[in-house]
Design a protein around this motif. Sequence first.
Motif, mmCIF file in Angstrom:
data_model
loop_
_atom_site.group_PDB
_atom_site.id
_atom_site.type_symbol
_atom_site.label_atom_id
_atom_site.label_comp_id
_atom_site.label_asym_id
_atom_site.label_seq_id
_atom_site.Cartn_x
_atom_site.Cartn_y
_atom_site.Cartn_z
ATOM 1 N N ALA A 1 0.851 -1.265 -0.052
ATOM 2 C CA ALA A 1 -0.162 -0.115 0.060
ATOM 3 C C ALA A 1 0.749 1.365 -0.018
ATOM 4 O O ALA A 1 0.532 2.221 -0.906
ATOM 5 N N ALA A 2 1.761 1.173 1.005
ATOM 6 C CA ALA A 2 2.776 2.424 0.948
ATOM 7 C C ALA A 2 3.609 2.605 -0.341
ATOM 8 O O ALA A 2 3.413 3.808 -0.830
ATOM 9 N N ALA A 3 3.759 1.581 -1.064
ATOM 10 C CA ALA A 3 4.662 1.762 -2.291
ATOM 11 C C ALA A 3 3.885 2.046 -3.367
ATOM 12 O O ALA A 3 4.168 2.767 -4.196
ATOM 13 N N ALA A 4 2.711 1.942 -3.266
ATOM 14 C CA ALA A 4 1.649 2.247 -4.147
ATOM 15 C C ALA A 4 0.801 3.509 -3.897
ATOM 16 O O ALA A 4 0.039 3.859 -4.718
ATOM 17 N N GLU A 5 1.554 4.226 -2.850
ATOM 18 C CA GLU A 5 0.764 5.453 -2.463
ATOM 19 C C GLU A 5 -0.546 5.530 -2.364
ATOM 20 O O GLU A 5 -1.452 6.444 -2.796
ATOM 21 N N THR A 6 -0.953 4.349 -1.461
ATOM 22 C CA THR A 6 -2.533 4.325 -1.334
ATOM 23 C C THR A 6 -2.694 3.659 0.168
ATOM 24 O O THR A 6 -1.659 3.578 0.975
ATOM 25 N N SER A 7 -3.821 3.418 0.408
ATOM 26 C CA SER A 7 -4.120 3.114 1.829
ATOM 27 C C SER A 7 -4.115 1.291 1.651
ATOM 28 O O SER A 7 -4.648 1.145 0.647
ATOM 29 N N LYS A 8 -4.228 0.736 2.809
ATOM 30 C CA LYS A 8 -4.299 -0.836 2.719
ATOM 31 C C LYS A 8 -5.761 -0.858 2.267
ATOM 32 O O LYS A 8 -5.993 -2.011 1.466
ATOM 33 N N GLY A 9 -6.628 -0.169 2.560
ATOM 34 C CA GLY A 9 -8.036 -0.723 2.137
ATOM 35 C C GLY A 9 -7.998 -0.255 0.679
ATOM 36 O O GLY A 9 -9.099 -1.027 0.062
ATOM 37 N N GLY A 10 -7.458 0.620 0.309
ATOM 38 C CA GLY A 10 -7.348 0.836 -1.248
ATOM 39 C C GLY A 10 -6.898 -0.345 -1.962
ATOM 40 O O GLY A 10 -7.604 -0.805 -3.031
ATOM 41 N N VAL A 11 -5.814 -0.750 -1.631
ATOM 42 C CA VAL A 11 -5.448 -2.338 -2.103
ATOM 43 C C VAL A 11 -6.568 -3.289 -2.182
ATOM 44 O O VAL A 11 -6.765 -3.893 -3.122
ATOM 45 N N TYR A 12 -7.138 -3.330 -1.128
ATOM 46 C CA TYR A 12 -8.257 -4.441 -0.675
ATOM 47 C C TYR A 12 -9.270 -4.071 -1.766
ATOM 48 O O TYR A 12 -10.221 -4.856 -2.179
ATOM 49 N N PHE A 13 -9.625 -2.635 -2.074
ATOM 50 C CA PHE A 13 -10.775 -2.581 -2.863
ATOM 51 C C PHE A 13 -10.409 -3.234 -4.315
ATOM 52 O O PHE A 13 -11.203 -3.759 -5.230
ATOM 53 N N HIS A 14 -9.190 -3.459 -4.743
ATOM 54 C CA HIS A 14 -8.778 -3.781 -6.199
ATOM 55 C C HIS A 14 -8.408 -5.153 -6.142
ATOM 56 O O HIS A 14 -8.630 -5.938 -6.989
ATOM 57 N N PHE A 15 -7.951 -5.717 -4.956
ATOM 58 C CA PHE A 15 -7.520 -7.124 -4.763
ATOM 59 C C PHE A 15 -8.281 -7.644 -3.411
ATOM 60 O O PHE A 15 -7.831 -7.347 -2.559
ATOM 61 N N ALA A 16 -8.831 -8.907 -3.893
ATOM 62 C CA ALA A 16 -9.379 -9.577 -2.592
ATOM 63 C C ALA A 16 -8.478 -9.917 -1.705
ATOM 64 O O ALA A 16 -8.805 -9.818 -0.423
ATOM 65 N N THR A 17 -7.324 -10.523 -1.989
ATOM 66 C CA THR A 17 -6.214 -11.236 -0.986
ATOM 67 C C THR A 17 -4.828 -10.781 -1.475
ATOM 68 O O THR A 17 -4.424 -10.263 -2.777
ATOM 69 N N LYS A 18 -3.929 -11.072 -0.493
ATOM 70 C CA LYS A 18 -2.612 -10.865 -1.149
ATOM 71 C C LYS A 18 -2.116 -12.014 -1.951
ATOM 72 O O LYS A 18 -1.390 -11.685 -2.970
#
Lengths: 214, 214, 214, 214
Positions: free
Chosen positions: D43-60
């Motif tokens: 998330a940090a590397a993508a300059e987003t929030s963790k939730g933002g990552v989870y919006f686009h991908f269900a899991t790691k």
Amino acid sequence: MGDEKRAGAQAEKSRTRREQILDAAFNTFARRGYRDTAMDEIAAAAETSKGGVYFHFATKEAIFRELMRSTADRLAAKVDRAVAAEIDPIAKADAALRTVFATFAGHRTMARLLFLDALGAGRAFNDETNALHERFALMIAGYLDQAVAEGAIPPLDTRLTGVAWFGALNEVVARWLMADEPGRLEETYPPLRALLLRSAGVPEARIATTGAAR
Amino acid sequence: MGDEKRAGAQAEKSRTRREQILDAAFNTFARRGYRDTAMDEIAAAAETSKGGVYFHFATKEAIFRELMRSTADRLAAKVDRAVAAEIDPIAKADAALRTVFATFAGHRTMARLLFLDALGAGRAFNDETNALHERFALMIAGYLDQAVAEGAIPPLDTRLTGVAWFGALNEVVARWLMADEPGRLEETYPPLRALLLRSAGVPEARIATTGAAR
Amino acid sequence: MGDEKRAGAQAEKSRTRREQILDAAFNTFARRGYRDTAMDEIAAAAETSKGGVYFHFATKEAIFRELMRSTADRLAAKVDRAVAAEIDPIAKADAALRTVFATFAGHRTMARLLFLDALGAGRAFNDETNALHERFALMIAGYLDQAVAEGAIPPLDTRLTGVAWFGALNEVVARWLMADEPGRLEETYPPLRALLLRSAGVPEARIATTGAAR
Amino acid sequence: MGDEKRAGAQAEKSRTRREQILDAAFNTFARRGYRDTAMDEIAAAAETSKGGVYFHFATKEAIFRELMRSTADRLAAKVDRAVAAEIDPIAKADAALRTVFATFAGHRTMARLLFLDALGAGRAFNDETNALHERFALMIAGYLDQAVAEGAIPPLDTRLTGVAWFGALNEVVARWLMADEPGRLEETYPPLRALLLRSAGVPEARIATTGAAR
DNA sequence: AATGAATGAGGCTTCATTCAT
DNA sequence: GATGAATGAAGCCTCATTCAT
């Protein structure tokens, strides 16, 4: 010798810690509700670490179930003892109700846990709650069956009556739990008792008498 | 003109959308419980977006409160109508109970919402639940007061009796809600009715009669 | 005397325990992978306590490194023995390959540990893995150098060839490890051997012959 | 018009964010390994929030799989293009190997992801890794089949040869990835190429020639 | 009005490691 | 030497809510 002593102390300490957690969870659940209680809070209240809690209980749910079970067991045992001390079937039913009532009166948190959180814990706990209510309803029904068998009251649907009695008692307690300025729950018992016994067809004479005798 | 018309259509459409959401929330809460229902689910069930839901309701809690209130209102209105059709005070009380019972029997989800989720929603909703239960208990107490005033039943703590009756009814319904294979709830009413009326000192003759007349 | 004896017995018991742990770790790592293996599992498999494991090994990583090292040592020794029995340089290289192959064929778990977990264990183990692969590649390169020196094969980049051979062998074994229904690995050796020898410029005549002679 | 434009911009922005995340994950996985990469880091590397990552991908895991798939797809397409430009079957096989090699040489991180993390991700990803390796091995086998059909090389177990070639290439690349001071990977290609072609029975004359022609 | 991407606090659980006994 | 209770740092994921468009 020293070893045995030490081992014993250890076992007891462990038992103690487990119960510390149970106690802490009991209080926290009762105060904040199941869902709103975090494992951190339980750990803090038990003066342990989160990991410590998980050493003794696999999940939050496990703690709750254990609590429900043991609390209900303890209450049921108390009721059984109270009932065993009576001979007259009506007195037995009366003793059962009175015991539950008195216990709740003295342990507001226990009532909260058993009757409020059990629902607050979510649908996943329906079975648990169900079993708990069923248990007490059937306990009452059993005493009523005896009363019917001995001719103390006319035949009636004891199963349903057990449920209704438990529900009535439950609601009275719940109102009390929710009240902003709860009065003394014990004072509510005599009139409730009269109501319930009357509903089962207990002669008016017995109602007054038995109540007074106590 | 065109604008007004559009505005009107929009307003109506809006009203519709609002109710769509309420309906969706009602069903989802009843099926999954308050805590386990996500706003996404409500939005999906209402065929809107999450943002759409938030346009109409400020919070999840607001939806729930609105639902509780309107559902209770509707039920209370129904009870009032049924009671108004009766003259005899005992028949009035009977009508009230029967209406609630019949409504739950026909709308299992409504019962779930009002009696399970209301508690399951957590401590934050205590006041709401409290008010709801109080409302029905007082409603019953009111009819009982009339009955006492008209001499149909002996004087008694009508407040407590209202609470107890509601609790009994509540528990019977709850057991039914939880049952794996729920039977027909209506069939349980006559014996429960007898139990409750008897508890208030209604003469045995009236109990049988009134029940048969209906 | 008694003390010494006891100390000796203890030391031996300790050695035993240490190996119990190593064995348990070996199996668990091979079955579940490095990261997914918990110290509890190792302790349980070794029939000890977690504390017991920590008495013998400082960290989980230490166990793994020890395992990698000893396993590789054992395999290398085996290869050395097999190679020593041959005179012809090509036969030596062949013996080395065959030994590794046969060992993996017989000890699937060993292959898993050395080739899958070594990577799966994470970047922290890069050096270890690196060293392991380097070691085998250089071993092969050594035999090839001899072969070149004796004129058995034309001059070539033996370092690279060693790496490539090891990689080829590695991949064949890995495919076999991963296969749902692994066949008999041994049967794959002859054609692979032909492939590898041919790649180093071994005359076609020698390839067939040596293979048959074995 | 404006709407379309805006919608388009939005879609593109969304696509961009998704790829931002993918890129960030790619780099982080390649740098730290799958297991050691935390969602927070991505998330940090993508300059987003963790939730933002989870919006686009269900899991790691989903991110990783997507990355594996798309990376492999891109590489395979590249290989296909390079191969299509050649007519001679041996040149085709050569082109395939060279492309993979050159790509890895230029994108060290890609190689890390495909060959190291795939294992580091744990047993759960074995299937993925398996499929990936299988895919490339079969690709090579296909070109070899053509070469055999056209009589360019003698008949041989192309399936096994594909696996072995891929393994050899794989290992050479892996050694390079792990090396403390990696040299230029490209320089390693010619001798490796000679080794592999020779292993398949390609005449010595062709080996030198084709290599020079490029 | 509506959309849906983004946020970020917080929840539950795991586990390598430590340490008193 | 061994035990196992305790620790606490992370880790993955959920979700009510906000906000630019």
